[in-house]
Write a protein that holds these residues in place. Structure first.
Motif, PDB file in Angstrom:
ATOM      1  N   ARG A 128       0.826  -1.211   0.000  1.00 42.67           N
ATOM      2  CA  ARG A 128       0.000   0.000   0.000  1.00 42.67           C
ATOM      3  C   ARG A 128       0.859   1.260   0.000  1.00 42.67           C
ATOM      4  O   ARG A 128       0.360   2.356   0.128  1.00 42.67           O
ATOM      5  CB  ARG A 128      -0.925   0.016   1.216  1.00 42.67           C
ATOM      6  CG  ARG A 128      -2.060  -0.951   1.141  1.00 42.67           C
ATOM      7  CD  ARG A 128      -3.208  -0.379   0.340  1.00 42.67           C
ATOM      8  NE  ARG A 128      -4.137  -1.406  -0.092  1.00 42.67           N
ATOM      9  CZ  ARG A 128      -5.278  -1.692   0.500  1.00 42.67           C
ATOM     10  NH1 ARG A 128      -5.646  -1.050   1.569  1.00 42.67           N
ATOM     11  NH2 ARG A 128      -6.070  -2.633   0.035  1.00 42.67           N
ATOM     12  N   GLY A 129       2.186   1.095  -0.045  1.00 39.30           N
ATOM     13  CA  GLY A 129       3.046   2.264  -0.113  1.00 39.30           C
ATOM     14  C   GLY A 129       3.401   2.796   1.254  1.00 39.30           C
ATOM     15  O   GLY A 129       2.794   3.744   1.745  1.00 39.30           O
ATOM     16  N   LEU A 136       1.027  11.245   4.267  1.00 35.14           N
ATOM     17  CA  LEU A 136       0.624  12.635   4.090  1.00 35.14           C
ATOM     18  C   LEU A 136      -0.630  12.783   3.255  1.00 35.14           C
ATOM     19  O   LEU A 136      -0.998  13.871   2.856  1.00 35.14           O
ATOM     20  CB  LEU A 136       1.761  13.401   3.403  1.00 35.14           C
ATOM     21  CG  LEU A 136       3.084  13.365   4.156  1.00 35.14           C
ATOM     22  CD1 LEU A 136       4.183  13.983   3.324  1.00 35.14           C
ATOM     23  CD2 LEU A 136       2.952  14.087   5.481  1.00 35.14           C
ATOM     24  N   THR A 137      -1.292  11.648   2.952  1.00 32.59           N
ATOM     25  CA  THR A 137      -2.401  11.762   2.006  1.00 32.59           C
ATOM     26  C   THR A 137      -3.619  12.466   2.580  1.00 32.59           C
ATOM     27  O   THR A 137      -4.350  13.116   1.865  1.00 32.59           O
ATOM     28  CB  THR A 137      -2.829  10.374   1.526  1.00 32.59           C
ATOM     29  OG1 THR A 137      -2.945   9.543   2.658  1.00 32.59           O
ATOM     30  CG2 THR A 137      -1.820   9.807   0.562  1.00 32.59           C
ATOM     31  N   ARG A 138      -3.825  12.299   3.850  1.00 34.08           N
ATOM     32  CA  ARG A 138      -5.037  12.893   4.415  1.00 34.08           C
ATOM     33  C   ARG A 138      -4.890  14.407   4.540  1.00 34.08           C
ATOM     34  O   ARG A 138      -3.927  14.880   5.112  1.00 34.08           O
ATOM     35  CB  ARG A 138      -5.300  12.263   5.782  1.00 34.08           C
ATOM     36  CG  ARG A 138      -6.517  12.733   6.454  1.00 34.08           C
ATOM     37  CD  ARG A 138      -6.785  11.827   7.604  1.00 34.08           C
ATOM     38  NE  ARG A 138      -7.212  10.533   7.116  1.00 34.08           N
ATOM     39  CZ  ARG A 138      -8.500  10.207   7.049  1.00 34.08           C
ATOM     40  NH1 ARG A 138      -9.430  11.048   7.430  1.00 34.08           N
ATOM     41  NH2 ARG A 138      -8.846   9.041   6.606  1.00 34.08           N
ATOM     42  N   THR A 139      -5.862  15.128   4.033  1.00 37.07           N
ATOM     43  CA  THR A 139      -5.722  16.584   4.058  1.00 37.07           C
ATOM     44  C   THR A 139      -5.726  17.168   5.446  1.00 37.07           C
ATOM     45  O   THR A 139      -4.830  17.878   5.835  1.00 37.07           O
ATOM     46  CB  THR A 139      -6.852  17.302   3.311  1.00 37.07           C
ATOM     47  OG1 THR A 139      -8.015  16.538   3.433  1.00 37.07           O
ATOM     48  CG2 THR A 139      -6.457  17.594   1.902  1.00 37.07           C
ATOM     49  N   ARG A 140      -6.796  16.876   6.145  1.00 34.86           N
ATOM     50  CA  ARG A 140      -6.950  17.542   7.430  1.00 34.86           C
ATOM     51  C   ARG A 140      -7.052  16.523   8.546  1.00 34.86           C
ATOM     52  O   ARG A 140      -7.720  15.527   8.399  1.00 34.86           O
ATOM     53  CB  ARG A 140      -8.236  18.372   7.437  1.00 34.86           C
ATOM     54  CG  ARG A 140      -8.119  19.548   6.559  1.00 34.86           C
ATOM     55  CD  ARG A 140      -9.475  20.145   6.253  1.00 34.86           C
ATOM     56  NE  ARG A 140      -9.352  20.930   5.054  1.00 34.86           N
ATOM     57  CZ  ARG A 140      -9.437  20.428   3.843  1.00 34.86           C
ATOM     58  NH1 ARG A 140      -9.673  19.148   3.674  1.00 34.86           N
ATOM     59  NH2 ARG A 140      -9.296  21.203   2.783  1.00 34.86           N
ATOM     60  N   TYR A 211      -4.719   2.250   5.056  1.00 33.59           N
ATOM     61  CA  TYR A 211      -3.409   2.698   4.604  1.00 33.59           C
ATOM     62  C   TYR A 211      -2.473   2.779   5.805  1.00 33.59           C
ATOM     63  O   TYR A 211      -2.911   3.019   6.932  1.00 33.59           O
ATOM     64  CB  TYR A 211      -3.484   4.015   3.832  1.00 33.59           C
ATOM     65  CG  TYR A 211      -3.960   5.210   4.607  1.00 33.59           C
ATOM     66  CD1 TYR A 211      -3.067   6.085   5.200  1.00 33.59           C
ATOM     67  CD2 TYR A 211      -5.318   5.473   4.731  1.00 33.59           C
ATOM     68  CE1 TYR A 211      -3.499   7.184   5.898  1.00 33.59           C
ATOM     69  CE2 TYR A 211      -5.770   6.581   5.428  1.00 33.59           C
ATOM     70  CZ  TYR A 211      -4.858   7.432   6.006  1.00 33.59           C
ATOM     71  OH  TYR A 211      -5.304   8.512   6.709  1.00 33.59           O
TER      72      TYR A 211
END
Lengths: 268, 335
Positions: A128-129, A136-140, A211
């Motif tokens: 899944r990387g 850092l994918t989640r914005t907030r 993730y």
């Protein structure tokens, strides 16, 4: 053939197609009931935590009860010898013959009852990387508590805090106490065998969307003592290091305590 | 072994989430079959294809189902003789345009109201457009699975039969109605043998039997679809899909592919999309949110229980193209 006998034949055929042997009718009731049972078993044994976010437990539980109710009511009618094929009208499809689809459902439900679902481990994290970007994918952050005592922050709290204010120096010296399983950073990350990753999966809805989030841990000895996928509670303090040409936050471990895999291995 | 175990866990997780919605869809379908008089249903459906497309697309507000629950209901609508535009509009739009999905999208994208607005507007437009295209085909039967055609009202076949036989010299029992046209009694009685006119006890038996049969049949298809989706997810690293691109067009393609493979339920997919919000373009997030509920691996099998492969290709192609074009316009001109 006259038009009326055409329609009569057609109606007769339809009823005939609809007729399944008593064995098949019992089998389909069993197949549906077993899925209901499987859902309730996962709920009662806490395995549902591995499959879905607790917010959606209600969905599964109501679904499981619904399936069992349908199966029981149908069973009642079967005992009484009542079948809708007498009434006519219900049709059914031929993508699969009824026997095959009942068996498929039953066999998968039995497999579900026998094989315990297991929490995802390091291979899934790599797949899944387990990179910098995935954290850092989640914005907030969904909850941001700047007042939190540093050692009360969970792994995901740390990663979120770091997302909001990514300067490692701001955290240097803060105490850390986090839980997670062991992953070994890839060779390309520039971390040697005195480093490991402490990792947890974050789930937003179901296991299809988990993730991984991870922080590097600096050890005082070789990481061989800490096998992959084993759960540990890491205590230590934050330091900043330049690894692989990049300044980043690293946990300097004071102690690693082996802990059992939590009942709910995901974080939210 | 570990991979297999992950695939199995993922497979179960997809099913734990999807089967309750399938149950809901089958419940609605059985209610439609048993308790709704099909002639009354057809009478209230708009004949105009544009109106029909809108009514079908908005019907999701009444039947809140996701993409596992919409198939039994849309299939039932076709079998009950509802216009094509209504059934296909419902099939494509109901998983998105319903109160549950609205609520979850609003929760996830509270800070980006444009995403919420565009998601519903684009889904509605695409569903309405495709159902218009399909309603051009006057007789949908050649595109449908034989078992669906079998259950559709016979009126049209009946007309064509009547046209081929002589207008004179017909045997049978006739009713001289007020319309002046004699009505054939024996044929019509069989044709309109609607379950909604049967006594309640019979209805309940039929209701249960239909639920069990649809659950068995669609459940098995869902199990297969989820197995395929889980296998691909475990054995194809996600990075490969996400690395397809970050450009205005490539990011859309990547997210559409991801939506097809992940097969996540439309009621919760906005939370999943949110985790890509900082790295992917707004258009590509919308593509995920619009295309995923219409087409995904888990649901393809379910749709095959309605349509022949040829029709599936039309549906898939149109939905993909329209999603791509609309979200590309958003990437280039709006955000």
């Amino acid at each position: 053939m006259s038009a009326s006998s055409f329609f009569q034949n057609r109606e007769r055929n339809r009823r005939h197609r609809n007729r399944r042997s008593p064995f098949q009718q019992w089998l389909e009731v069993l197949a549906i009931g077993s899925w209901g049972g499987l859902f309730l078993k996962y709920w009662l044994t806490g395995k549902l935590y591995l499959l879905i976010h607790p917010n959606y437990f209600g969905l599964t539980v109501v679904g499981g009860i619904g399936l069992i109710v349908v199966a029981l009511l149908r069973l009642l009618y079967l005992f009484r010898g009542q079948s809708a094929s007498v009434v006519g009208g219900a049709q059914h499809l031929n993508l699969f013959p009824p026997l095959i689809s009942s068996l498929l459902l039953l066999v998968t439900a039995i497999a579900g009852l026998m094989v315990e679902p297991r929490a995802f481990a390091s291979p899934m994290a790599a797949q899944r990387g387990l990179g910098e970007s995935s954290a850092l994918t989640r914005t907030r952050p969904q909850a941001f508590r700047s007042q939190t005592v540093p050692e009360d922050r969970s792994l995901i709290d740390w990663v979120r805090t770091l997302n909001v204010y990514p300067e490692p120096d701001a955290y240097t010296g803060q105490k850390v106490k986090v839980q997670g399983f062991v992953t070994y950073p890839s060779v390309s990350s520039g971390l040697g065998d005195r480093y490991l990753g402490i990792t947890r999966f974050v789930i937003t809805c179901c296991a299809a969307d988990v993730y991984p989030v991870s922080l590097p841990v600096k050890l005082t000895q070789n990481r061989a003592a800490y096998p992959l996928d084993r759960w540990f509670e890491v205590e230590g303090r934050m330091i900043t290091e330049t690894l692989g040409g990049k300044r980043q936050l690293v946990i300097e471990a004071k102690s690693l305590k082996s802990i059992p895999e939590p009942k709910n291995p995901y974080d939210y | 072994m570990n991979q297999l175990n992950s695939a199995f866990t993922l497979f179960l997780s997809l099913l734990v989430e999807a089967i309750p919605f399938l149950l809901l869809g089958v419940l609605f379908s059985s209610l439609l079959l048993v308790f709704v008089n099909e002639r009354k249903l057809i009478a209230v459906m708009p004949k105009n294809p544009i109106l029909g497309a809108l009514v079908g697309s908005l019907a999701g507000c009444l039947f809140p189902v996701c993409e596992c629950g919409n198939v039994p209901v849309a299939r039932r609508l076709l079998m009950q003789g509802a216009p094509t535009s209504v059934a296909i509009g419902f099939l494509l739009a109901a998983p998105t345009i319903n109160p549950i999905v609205f609520f979850s999208t609003r929760t996830a994208f509270r800070d980006q109201p444009e995403v919420i607005l565009f998601r519903f507007a684009i889904s509605l437009a695409i569903a309405a457009f495709i159902s218009l295209v399909f309603s051009v085909q006057r007789d949908l039967r050649p595109l449908l699975q034989p078992s669906v055609v079998w259950m559709m009202p016979i009126s049209r076949t009946e007309q064509s039969l009547a046209a081929t036989s002589s207008p004179l010299l017909q045997s049978g029992t006739f009713l001289l109605g007020v319309t002046g046209q004699p009505q054939r009694l024996d044929a019509t009685q069989i044709t309109f043998d609607s379950p909604s006119q049967k006594p309640l006890a019979d209805k309940l038996v039929l209701f249960l039997e239909n639920m069990v049969q649809e659950l068995r049949e669609l459940g098995a298809i869902l199990v297969l679809g989820s197995a395929i989706a889980a296998t691909i997810q475990v054995f194809v690293p996600r990075e490969i899909i996400l690395d397809l691109g970050q450009g205005p067009a490539t990011s859309i393609l990547a997210m559409m592919l991801l939506a097809t493979i992940v097969s996540i339920c439309s009621t919760v997919d906005s939370f999943f999309a949110l985790s890509f919000a900082s790295t992917f373009t707004t258009g590509s997030l919308l593509a995920f949110l619009v295309f995923g509920p219409m087409i995904d691996l888990k649901g393809l099998g379910l749709m095959m229980s309605i349509f022949k492969p040829r029709a599936m290709i039309y549906l898939f192609g149109l939905a993909a193209l329209l999603t791509f074009l609309t979200t590309l316009v958003i990437n280039l001109h709006v955000s």
